[in-house]
Design an enzyme around this catalytic site. Structure first.
Site: not given
Ligand code: NAD
Ligand code: UD1
Length: 338
Positions: A33, A80, A124, A149, A153, A178-179, A198, A231
């Site tokens: 959590l 995850f 990712s 980060y 990965k 992807f996103n 972010n 993206r």
């Molecule tokens: P999230 O932060 O919502 O989920 C990650 C979960 O892991 C959280 O609930 C957190 O409490 C738990 N956690 C973190 N460290 C832990 C630990 N040491 N022990 C137990 N639980 C732990 O993130 P998400 O967006 O659901 O992402 C899930 C996975 O997918 C992550 O590994 C993330 O890096 C990867 N990923 C996410 C994105 C994205 O855009 N959201 C993109 C590419 C990869």
């Molecule tokens: C980011 C991470 C990537 C991660 C992914 C999903 C970086 C460099 N990369 O990807 O490692 O796997 O998130 O969590 O941070 N943008 C704006 N204004 C904003 C936010 C974003 O213009 O306030 C733009 C960015 O410049 C980008 C696009 O929107 O062109 C997507 O951004 P974001 O959602 O942060 O994802 P990534 O940058 O693709």
């Protein structure tokens, strides 16, 4: 089949637990959590009508994991759990390597000692760095990451690859997301960022709900159709369903398999603003700011391999991604907090 879902209370994990239960799998959640609300489990249970065994535990806690494995005897793990804030990882590299890399090493050791050698890992598109070509196929060489980060990965992919090479009893699936955006149709679970978001979509939804005044578009001088970053946005429910399909690559002898999970379509920042406005009727004021450090111009997948080998294809388009992101945000303006 019983699946242990680490990080199952998080954004993607919670949606995946829903789809695992819908598909008839038993899901057990382990989450410390650190980035999730304790309310998530009850909300997932309300969606599926099924109980979820939940362990509030850290994957770095070997003793806790051993107890969970002894009690639950999972057949496979969907992993995850991890820290994921790109900017934060630059300031806290040790914390990111320790949590993500060390935590996964502990998890893998407990898995093998319990004879559970089946894992799906959340990777990712960030491992491609500035991609050598688009659309990005799985053959595209891994690149240079711009932050700790991303390197976690990159390194964990290598560790899992080496482990499977040395011991063929392991079945490993690396899923490169992807996103992910959007949320479950119920509007009861979704992405819940800490502080100012972010990522683009949570920022947009917080502008729409009135929590932030305007969107900052990071750069309009990229080599893309309108100058803003492109993206491959994917609905989180499609992503979750990709995990369910990937389970078939954990059958004995499957070995190591790598898949992109994306739609194969790229949208620019301004495309997303326009689609969001059309889908929700909400105006998103924005200003153009300088480029964000570490950003690339264009990143979108070839989704062919997952389609051919897993029979998986994204179903939802950008309209539903925007509508569902907005439903979650408007029904829960403060996320899981009251
Ligand atoms: P999230 O932060 O919502 O989920 C990650 C979960 O892991 C959280 O609930 C957190 O409490 C738990 N956690 C973190 N460290 C832990 C630990 N040491 N022990 C137990 N639980 C732990 O993130 P998400 O967006 O659901 O992402 C899930 C996975 O997918 C992550 O590994 C993330 O890096 C990867 N990923 C996410 C994105 C994205 O855009 N959201 C993109 C590419 C990869
Ligand atoms: C980011 C991470 C990537 C991660 C992914 C999903 C970086 C460099 N990369 O990807 O490692 O796997 O998130 O969590 O941070 N943008 C704006 N204004 C904003 C936010 C974003 O213009 O306030 C733009 C960015 O410049 C980008 C696009 O929107 O062109 C997507 O951004 P974001 O959602 O942060 O994802 P990534 O940058 O693709």
């Amino acid at each position: 089949m019983k699946i242990l879902v680490t990080g199952g209370a998080g954004f993607i994990g919670s949606h995946t637990v829903v789809e695992l239960q819908n598909a008839g799998y038993d899901a057990v959640v382990v989450d410390n959590l650190v980035n999730a609300s304790p309310k998530v489990i009850a909300r997932v249970e309300a969606i599926t009508g099924k109980k979820i065994p939940f362990y509030e535990a850290d994957i770095r806690d070997r003793e806790a994991l051993e107890k969970i494995f002894e009690q639950e005897k999972p057949d496979a793990v969907i992993h995850f759990a991890g820290l994921k804030a790109v900017g934060e990882s630059v300031g806290l590299p040790w914390e990111y390597y320790e949590n993500n890399v060390s935590g996964t090493l502990t998890l893998l050791d407990v898995m093998r000692k319990n004879g559970c050698k089946n894992i799906i890992f959340s990777s990712s598109a960030t491992v491609y760095g500035d991609p050598a070509f688009v659309p990005i196929t799985e053959e595209c060489p891994k690149g240079t990451c711009t932050n700790p980060y991303g390197w976690t990965k990159w390194m964990l992919e290598q560790i899992l690859t080496d482990l499977q090479f040395a011991d063929k009893e392991w079945n490993v699936v690396l899923l490169r997301y992807f996103n992910p955006i959007g949320a479950h149709k119920s509007g009861t679970i979704g992405e819940n960022p800490n502080g100012v978001p972010n990522n683009l979509m949570p920022y947009i939804t917080q502008v729409a709900v009135g929590k932030l005044p305007q969107l900052h578009v990071y750069g309009d001088d990229y080599d893309t159709h309108d100058g803003t970053g492109v993206r491959d946005y994917i609905h989180v429910v499609d992503l979750a369903l990709g995990h369910v399909k990937a389970l078939k690559k954990l059958e004995p002898g499957s070995g190591l398999n790598i898949y992109n999970l994306g739609t194969g379509v790229g949208y620019s920042v301004l495309d997303i603003v326009k689609n969001f406005e059309e889908a929700t009727g909400k105006k998103i004021p924005y200003v153009i700011d300088p480029r964000r450090a570490g950003d690339i111009a264009t990143c979108y997948s070839s989704a062919k391999k997952a389609q051919e080998e897993l029979g998986w294809e994204a179903q939802y388009g950008i309209k539903e991604m925007c509508e569902d992101s907005w439903r979650w945000q408007s029904m829960n303006p403060n996320g899981y907090d009251e």
